[in-house]
Every structure is written in structure tokens, then in C-alpha cells.
Design a protein around this motif. Structure first.
Motif, PDB file in Angstrom:
ATOM      1  N   ASP A  89       0.811  -1.240   0.000  1.00 12.98           N
ATOM      2  CA  ASP A  89       0.000   0.000   0.000  1.00 12.98           C
ATOM      3  C   ASP A  89       0.834   1.276   0.000  1.00 12.98           C
ATOM      4  N   VAL A  90       2.016   1.228  -0.616  1.00 10.78           N
ATOM      5  CA  VAL A  90       2.839   2.436  -0.659  1.00 10.78           C
ATOM      6  C   VAL A  90       2.272   3.428  -1.653  1.00 10.78           C
ATOM      7  N   LYS A  91       2.482   4.695  -1.390  1.00  9.20           N
ATOM      8  CA  LYS A  91       2.067   5.767  -2.295  1.00  9.20           C
ATOM      9  C   LYS A  91       3.328   6.468  -2.787  1.00  9.20           C
ATOM     10  N   ILE A  92       3.597   6.321  -4.068  1.00 12.82           N
ATOM     11  CA  ILE A  92       4.820   6.891  -4.653  1.00 12.82           C
ATOM     12  C   ILE A  92       4.665   8.398  -4.801  1.00 12.82           C
ATOM     13  N   GLY A  93       5.655   9.123  -4.384  1.00 11.84           N
ATOM     14  CA  GLY A  93       5.674  10.575  -4.489  1.00 11.84           C
ATOM     15  C   GLY A  93       7.059  11.082  -4.144  1.00 11.84           C
ATOM     16  N   PRO A  94       7.217  12.389  -4.074  1.00 11.75           N
ATOM     17  CA  PRO A  94       8.537  12.910  -3.690  1.00 11.75           C
ATOM     18  C   PRO A  94       8.827  12.615  -2.225  1.00 11.75           C
ATOM     19  N   SER A  95      10.090  12.422  -1.923  1.00  6.96           N
ATOM     20  CA  SER A  95      10.497  12.216  -0.535  1.00  6.96           C
ATOM     21  C   SER A  95      10.474  13.557   0.190  1.00  6.96           C
ATOM     22  N   PRO A  96      10.522  13.540   1.520  1.00  8.82           N
ATOM     23  CA  PRO A  96      10.536  14.812   2.265  1.00  8.82           C
ATOM     24  C   PRO A  96      11.701  15.693   1.811  1.00  8.82           C
ATOM     25  N   LEU A  97      11.491  17.002   1.868  1.00 10.46           N
ATOM     26  CA  LEU A  97      12.504  17.936   1.389  1.00 10.46           C
ATOM     27  C   LEU A  97      13.814  17.761   2.142  1.00 10.46           C
ATOM     28  N   TRP A  98      13.756  17.518   3.461  1.00  8.66           N
ATOM     29  CA  TRP A  98      15.000  17.351   4.227  1.00  8.66           C
ATOM     30  C   TRP A  98      15.804  16.158   3.731  1.00  8.66           C
ATOM     31  N   MET A  99      15.100  15.101   3.304  1.00  6.98           N
ATOM     32  CA  MET A  99      15.798  13.923   2.793  1.00  6.98           C
ATOM     33  C   MET A  99      16.414  14.224   1.424  1.00  6.98           C
ATOM     34  N   GLN A 100      15.670  14.946   0.595  1.00  4.83           N
ATOM     35  CA  GLN A 100      16.197  15.303  -0.728  1.00  4.83           C
ATOM     36  C   GLN A 100      17.460  16.155  -0.595  1.00  4.83           C
ATOM     37  N   THR A 101      17.428  17.113   0.334  1.00  8.86           N
ATOM     38  CA  THR A 101      18.595  17.994   0.469  1.00  8.86           C
ATOM     39  C   THR A 101      19.809  17.229   0.987  1.00  8.86           C
ATOM     40  N   LEU A 102      19.598  16.274   1.904  1.00  9.76           N
ATOM     41  CA  LEU A 102      20.729  15.476   2.390  1.00  9.76           C
ATOM     42  C   LEU A 102      21.312  14.635   1.271  1.00  9.76           C
ATOM     43  N   LEU A 103      20.458  14.075   0.429  1.00  8.78           N
ATOM     44  CA  LEU A 103      20.946  13.279  -0.698  1.00  8.78           C
ATOM     45  C   LEU A 103      21.733  14.149  -1.678  1.00  8.78           C
ATOM     46  N   MET A 104      21.181  15.328  -2.003  1.00  5.69           N
ATOM     47  CA  MET A 104      21.875  16.208  -2.949  1.00  5.69           C
ATOM     48  C   MET A 104      23.219  16.663  -2.397  1.00  5.69           C
ATOM     49  N   ASN A 105      23.271  16.973  -1.113  1.00  8.92           N
ATOM     50  CA  ASN A 105      24.538  17.380  -0.495  1.00  8.92           C
ATOM     51  C   ASN A 105      25.555  16.244  -0.474  1.00  8.92           C
ATOM     52  N   SER A 106      25.065  15.003  -0.588  1.00 11.48           N
ATOM     53  CA  SER A 106      25.956  13.837  -0.620  1.00 11.48           C
ATOM     54  C   SER A 106      26.254  13.390  -2.043  1.00 11.48           C
TER      55      SER A 106
END
Length: 804
Positions: free
Chosen positions: A232-249
């Protein structure tokens, strides 16, 4: 490895330590921090704005008039050309006076007659690398989640107020390829605790084993495989804080499911993979070796042909992932995914490295598998990712995990004595200090007398022997705190041998004379390998050369120097003087290593001296090249033992080439390159020399003798001798020196004449002779007596007559 300072604070208390101070402490403990980047340093004035209205620009089809609320008293008008800007969006706005990367300052402007009070920004315009920007925003402005607060600092919301530490990791420190691994390191340095993420348990009526079974055939390559099912997962964007940590990495965000697997990869150092359960096509996961020639289309839409030593994840029949490297397109998580099969596995490094190399796919996952992951984090990582999918993808985590487990992962146990640690490090540490260091590293340590037994956690697979423990003690105690001592020995090590010292003098002299040092390949073509060689020998060809141009070991350095001259002359650099000291290779018996001999070679062409203002030009000639060598022999104390004789050498000008002898033994040659070779290589007049450097440097030099400045005058006599054309001036020179006795101090040649007034087959050579007695003034009678003796000797030995 990029480490977010802000993210690291979630696992270890960094209060009182700035990013720069932390970087210095980490570097001093053995992991080099290559740099600290402050993402938003020097930037200002970017806030979250709310687009209230949007309409087409009246004078431009591709521009939009936007009315934007910046959290101030009145909204402002901004002209924006992004195709994806729309009413109701929360966007990043550079206000008037803002400073963006590249020192780009925002001012009020008019665009096609309409006022613009700022700029709506894309992530790239805020300094984020395009390769890590989500595809949805790769060609337009960035849109914040709807709950973003208007007027809030956009740099903070995007994680750009963070400091990023770039760690230069050596291959043995795989443990530091995760945030938790770095946290353990930092906690040990600072003497603080590590805070682990809290994982919430999820109870579900259904069991994961009802949905999937796991079977591993290649147990040696995959001793542990863990599968979890999230419905029952709903695909969408991840939380902004998670996106920023990924981009910084350095990782591009995709969607909440994929981003969570990448987030846990960075957090725990354990690669994960999410399959779309409904696309697998069966209720079975089979891990096996690929069949030779088997094919799979990977996530990058590339069809790949597999080999029998590649490891694949299959649905029982066809591959759905190349294990540890990349998933298959046939099971990719997409916008329509509702059920996720989560994989967390322990793959051996060798099999992953082979597949990664064969397919040119080096990913964050494969690099960690190659260096080694912690086997005790495989299950934890799966639970952590499942928990995050429940929170940020509204998923239902099914009860339990389906596993195949044949892994034997025992921590290493290493014992060492206090005496050995202190002896190696030169310290006087106490056993309590040693134990404290291991406890800061969170290694279990037991002391028995003067011996300490350490149980090393599986996350530190690089520690297996005593020397590894000594290294840990040294770096945590502090390399700066280790005592500085000098070596104790009969002789101080590190000095140069006499041979090495002389070689340095040779290089120093030649560079001082105006020659540049060259370094050329020891490999050349079959044709060039034997040219200009001092010793004749068979050439040595490589068994598997990379090219015909580099297929054979050289017997001479000169051909490579001529190639350098050719290259430079073709580029209008027409006055060149170069030298090289290097090895040549002489073949011995079959299957035996060749003999290496060090030689010195030089090549000169163009102008040696030029003073255009005074109209002076001195082109390179034979005597320039010979003069350089004579100066070198004088520097080495060998001038009196070197002679030059005419020589006929293949590839050299027959009338302008001399063989060089040292104490009567041939050591090389100097002369002009043959005109035909010069023409073939498009060279101007070129002069070369090549000598056996070993013979020169191993020769016994003449002892240095000092003479006082003469107190009494000298007397000079000049003679012009008519001799046969084939008589060498050097032979006459030697006869004069020998016959002149102790009064004759200097002899020099100052003229050579062969012309119409000279008898056929004859030449005139003129010498200047200087006579001197350091103890008294010579009389004419004494000089005449010595001079006549010289003339008589020359006449008897060469048939010379005085020229009238």
C-alpha cells in the motif's frame, strides 16, 4: 565520501566544535579531510515566495508576469521565463539585493517594459550541481512543498546553510563510507557517545513469507539475503529534508521509495534495492550465477550480456537485477507501484567488483560491496528502510523478513602486549590509557597483566593483526604526541651514495650549461631500438606490447631525443638543448633478465647564443656540443683522461663525429646527425652526444691540485706546422705536451689553414705555447732550448715542417 555536518549532529554531539575544527581533528586521526565546503557562503537574500498570480507577459510569449508574496507587507511583481512556473506554487525567490553564486547580484529591472523585483530561481541558480537535481526540476524552477513557510530563508530549507566535509578514504576504511561509521570515528576522537536511529516496529496481520520465498544457490557469493515486503505504498517525492541530504551527498533524488534506500545506504553503509513486487512475476527470489550469454536490461535502459561469473537476482527464471550493481528495468519502482519488495543482502566484494568492471557500472552500492560492508547491519538496514517507507510512503510493513542465511560473521579477536605498543610507537603509555582508547572506539577490551585482548566489531573489518591495533592507538593518542627521535645506527641512513652524488652533479652542470632535462620512454620501435647504440646487442621485444610504437626496449637514448626535437621544431620552437640520463637494455641469455646500463645523452639544435641588439648570433655546432662535454669532464675531474678521435658511426656525419675515450677505453660519441637523417626527420643542423654514464661516474677522478698564482712572467711562442692532411691535430697536441717538459704550461690551437697556397694533401695547424717557471724568470736561451726540443719531436714523429 561527503559528510554533512548538520546530518552528523544527529548521531554524535558536535557542540563546541566548528566544521573546520572537526575537519582538522579527523585529518590528524588518520582520515584526510580534503576540504570543507560551506554551501551558502557569501550568498544571501533568497527566501520562500508564494506565487499568487501568473499571467503572460504582454510583449513576450516566453515570459510570465508573477505576483509573488514574500512575507512582506505587499507582494511584488517578478518576471519569470521558466515554463513550469504556476499560480499557487511555493518557490525560491532571490529578492532585490540578493547575492547568488558567481557573485551575481539581483537588482530591480525592466523586462520588455514590465518591472521585475527579483528572480524566481532554479536549484542550479542557487549553486546545486545539475547532476544531483531531480529530473522534474532539471530544466525549470524548484517548487517547495505546500507547507513551506512564506518568507523563510530558502538556503536553510534547502540545506545550503550546511558545511560538507569531503573525506579522502583509503580502501581499508570502508567503515567510514556511512554516516554511522563517521559518527563512530568522530565519537572516538571527541570522547562522546554515538546515537543510533530509533526504528519503530510495525505489526501487520500478514506475514512477508506469504508473499515471497528466497532461495540462494550461490551461497559463497551471497551468504545472507534479507527480503521485506511493504504494501500500500504511495509513490511521491520524498521529504525535502531527505532530498537535500541526498543532494549534499552527491545523489539525485527520484521518489520516496528510491530516496529512502539511498538515504539508508548513506546512513548505515548498507546497499539496498527496492523491487516493484507486482512486476517480479512470481513469488520467488532466486539468487544464482548467470548463464553465459544471458541478457538483462538494467535501469539505465541498456541491454547487458552476462557472463557465467556474474551474480544475478532472478524471479526463479529470468534476471531482475545484477546483484549489488544495478537493478533491472523489468522490476523498477515507478509511479504506479503499490507493493515494494525490499532487498538487503551481503554480497562478497570479488563477485561485485567483477560485474561492475565488466559492465563499466560503478555505483554507490558496488563501491561499498567491493570494500566490504558490515554483515551485522544487513538486517538493521532493512528494518530502518521499512520503517521510513511506512512513515514517508504510507506503506504497511508485513510481519517478519524472509531470509537465506549461511553467513558466519564473527568479530576478530586480537591480543597485544603493552611493551610491544610502546616499543613500536616510542611511547611510555600505561595499560589504562590503551584500554581507554579501545573503549572510545567501542572495542571490547580485556586486560590481563600487561596484555590486552581486543574484540573488534564487524564494522571494522580492517583490523585483524597486532599492527592494526598499534595503528589505532597511535592515531587516537595523536600522531603529534608521538616522541620525535633520530635513528640510532653506526651510520645515519638516508645519505646518497657517491654514484648518486656524482649523477646529481652531472644533471646540475648540464642544466647550468643551458640544457633541459628530458624523460623519454624506455620502449620504442624495432627500427629505432638499435640506432646509435654504444654496444651492439640483440633487441628485446615485449611479449604483449600495447602498440608497435612502444614494443621494444631501447639500446640508445638518442633516437628518443631526436623525436623530441622533431616535435618541437614542428611547433616553431627551433632552438633546443636537452639531455637525459636513463637506462638502456642489453639482451643476455634467453629467458634471462636484460642488463641495464645507465647512459647520458644530449641533443642540441638552433641558436646557442643570441644577442640581437648587438647583432650577435652563435648557432650550435660541433664545438658547442664538445665544449659542453669538456666542461662536464672538468667538473668531474676527468678532463686529463678523456680523448677525442675521428669516428664513422651509422646515422652520424662522417666528418663531424668523434669517438670519446676515457683512459683509452671507448665510452661514447659526439657529433652532428647525418644530413640524410636530418632531412628525413625535418631537422635543422643537429648535434648529439651519448656516453656511458656508468663508466664516467665509476671512473677514478684526478685529485684536485691547487697552484699559486705565478709571480714571474711567462713567455709565449707561436708555431705554424705544415703536416699531411690526415694527421690529427690532437696527435700533434699530445707530442707537444710530452716534449715541452716541465716548463711548458699551456698549449692551444688557434688556426687551421687548407687553401690555394698550401701544397696538395697538406694543411697548416697553428699552436700557441706558453712557457713558465713559477720559481724564477725564464731566459730566452732556456725557452729556445725547450722550444727547439718541441719542434724536433714534432718533426720526427709527424714529419711536420715550420710554415714559412
Amino acid at each position: 565520501m561527503f559528510v554533512s555536518y548538520r546530518w552528523l549532529q544527529e548521531y554524535v554531539d558536535l557542540s563546541g566544535i566548528s566544521p573546520e575544527e572537526l575537519a582538522e581533528k579527523i585529518t590528524k586521526s588518520g582520515i584526510e579531510v580534503e576540504g570543507v565546503e560551506k554551501k551558502s557562503e557569501g550568498l544571501k537574500g533568497v527566501v520562500v515566495g508564494h506565487v499568487l498570480e501568473k499571467e503572460k507577459h504582454p510583449e513576450a510569449d516566453k515570459l510570465n508576469k508573477c505576483l509573488v508574496d514574500l512575507g512582506q507587507e505587499n507582494p511584488v511583481q517578478i518576471i519569470c521565463g521558466a515554463a513550469n512556473v504556476d499560480k499557487g506554487q511555493k518557490v525560491a525567490v532571490a529578492t532585490v539585493g540578493a547575492v547568488l553564486p558567481g557573485n551575481f547580484k539581483i537588482k530591480k529591472a525592466k523586462l520588455r517594459g514590465e518591472e521585475s523585483n527579483g528572480m524566481i530561481c532554479s536549484l542550479q541558480e542557487l549553486g546545486i550541481e545539475p547532476k544531483v537535481v531531480a529530473k522534474d526540476y532539471s530544466s525549470g524552477i524548484f517548487v517547495f512543498p505546500s507547507d513551506a513557510e512564506v518568507g523563510q530563508d530558502a538556503f536553510s530549507l534547502l540545506g545550503l546553510d550546511d558545511s560538507i566535509l569531503e573525506l579522502g578514504l583509503t580502501p581499508n576504511r570502508a567503515d567510514a563510507m556511512s554516516m554511522l561509521g563517521v559518527a563512530y570515528e568522530v565519537a572516538a576522537i571527541l570522547g562522546r557517545e554515538v546515537k543510533w536511529p530509533q526504528i519503530e516496529e510495525h505489526a501487520s496481520a500478514e506475514d512477508a513469507s506469504e508473499y515471497i520465498s528466497v532461495n540462494v544457490e550461490a551461497k559463497e557469493d551471497n551468504p545472507l539475503y534479507v527480503a521485506k515486503v511493504i504494501k500500500d505504498v504511495k509513490i511521491g517525492p520524498s521529504p525535502l529534508w531527505m532530498q537535500t541530504l541526498l543532494m549534499n551527498s552527491g545523489i539525485r533524488p527520484h521518489n520516496n521509495i528510491v530516496d529512502i534506500t539511498n538515504y539508508v545506504l548513506l546512513e548505515y553503509g548498507q546497499p539496498l534495492h527496492a523491487f516493484d513486487y507486482d512486476k517480479i512475476g512470481s513469488k520467488e527470489i532466486l539468487v544464482r550465477k548467470a548463464s553465459e550469454g544471458e541478457k538483462i536490461v538494467t535501469l539505465d535502459e541498456t541491454e547487458r550480456t552476462l557472463k557465467a561469473d556474474h551474480l544475478v537476482i532472478t524471479n526463479g527464471s529470468e534476471p531482475i537485477a545484477l546483484a549489488g550493481v544495478m537493478g533491472g528495468a523489468n522490476s523498477e519502482v515507478g509511479s504506479d507501484t503499490t507493493t515494494v519488495l525490499l532487498e538487503s543482502a551481503y554480497f562478497t566484494g570479488g563477485v561485485i567488483r567483477k560485474a561492475s568492471k565488466d559492465h563499466g557500472l560503478r555505483s554507490e552500492a558496488s563501491s561499498r560491496y567491493e570494500k566490504g560492508v558490515d554483515p551485522n547491519r544487513v538486517r538493521q538496514s532493512a528494518e530502518r528502510a521499512a520503517d521510513l517507507m511506512a512513515k514517508y510512503a504510507a506503506g504497511t510493513v508485513l510481519k517478519g523478513s524472509v531470509t537465506s542465511d549461511s553467513l558466519q560473521a564473527e568479530p576478530a579477536v586480537v591480543s597485544i602486549t603493552l611493551d610491544k605498543i610502546n616499543k613500536v610507537l616510542g611511547t611510555e603509555l600505561q595499560i589504562t590509557q590503551i584500554k581507554d582508547i579501545f573503549e572510545r572506539l567501542q572495542f571490547a577490551a580485556v586486560v590481563e597483566g600487561q596484555e590486552i585482548t581486543v574484540t573488534v566489531p564487524t564494522r571494522r573489518g580492517d583490523i585483524t593483526i597486532e599492527e592494526d591495533l598499534i595503528e589505532e592507538v597511535a592515531r587516537l593518542y595523536g600522531y603529534d604526541n608521538l616522541p620525535v627521535t633520530l635513528p640510532v645506527a653506526e651510520t645515519v641512513p638516508g645519505g646518497l651514495t657517491p654514484y648518486q652524488l656524482k649523477r646529481r652533479r652531472v644533471r646540475s652542470f648540464l642544466e647550468g650549461a643551458g640544457l633541459y632535462q628530458a624523460v623519454t620512454y624506455s620502449l620504442t620501435t624495432d627500427e629505432k631500438a638499435g640506432q646509435y647504440s654504444l654496444e651492439k646487442a640483440d633487441t628485446i621485444r615485449l611479449a604483449m606490447p600495447m602498440s608497435e610504437e612502444r614494443s621494444t626496449l631501447r639500446l640508445s637514448i638518442t633516437p628518443q631525443l631526436l623525436e623530441i626535437l622533431k616535435y618541437n621544431l614542428a611547433r616553431q620552437n627551433d632552438s633546443i638543448a636537452i639531455y637525459e640520463t636513463g637506462s638502456v637494455f642489453l639482451k643476455t641469455e634467453e629467458d634471462e633478465l636484460p642488463i641495464e646500463k645507465e647512459q647520458l645523452a644530449g641533443a642540441l639544435t638552433g641558436l646557442w647564443h643570441s644577442q640581437l641588439w648587438q647583432g650577435e648570433k652563435k648557432p650550435v655546432d660541433f664545438y658547442v656540443a664538445k665544449g659542453v662535454l669538456e666542461g662536464l669532464f672538468t667538473e668531474l675531474g676527468l678532463a686529463g683522461t678523456v680523448t677525442y678521435l675521428p669516428a664513422d658511426i651509422a646515422g652520424m656525419h662522417p666528418g663531424r663525429t668523434a669517438e670519446i675515450k676515457l683512459n683509452g677505453e671507448p665510452i661514447g660519441f659526439v657529433g652532428q646527425v647525418h644530413p640524410s637523417v636530418q632531412k628525413e626527420m625535418d631537422l635543422k643542423d643537429t648535434f648529439v652526444f651519448e656516453l656511458s654514464l656508468q663508466s664516467i661516474l665509476q671512473a677514478q677522478a684526478e685529485p684536485i691540485a691547487y697552484e699559486s698564482i705565478p709571480r714571474f712572467p711567462s713567455i709565449t711562442r707561436d708555431i705554424a706546422l705544415v703536416v699531411n692532411s690526415e694527421t690529427a691535430a690532437g696527435d700533434i697536441y699530445g707530442i707537444i705536451l710530452e716534449a715541452g717538459g716541465k716548463l711548458l704550461k699551456e698549449v692551444s690551437i688557434f688556426d687551421l689553414y687548407e687553401g690555394d697556397r698550401m701544397e696538395q694533401g697538406k694543411k697548416s695547424v697553428a699552436f700557441s705555447l706558453k712557457y713558465l717557471d713559477p720559481e724564477r724568470t725564464l731566459t730566452d736561451e732556456e725557452v729556445t732550448k725547450a722550444h727547439n726540443k718541441v719542434l724536433k719531436a714534432v718533426e720526427e714523429k709527424t714529419g711536420a715542417t715550420l710554415r714559412g
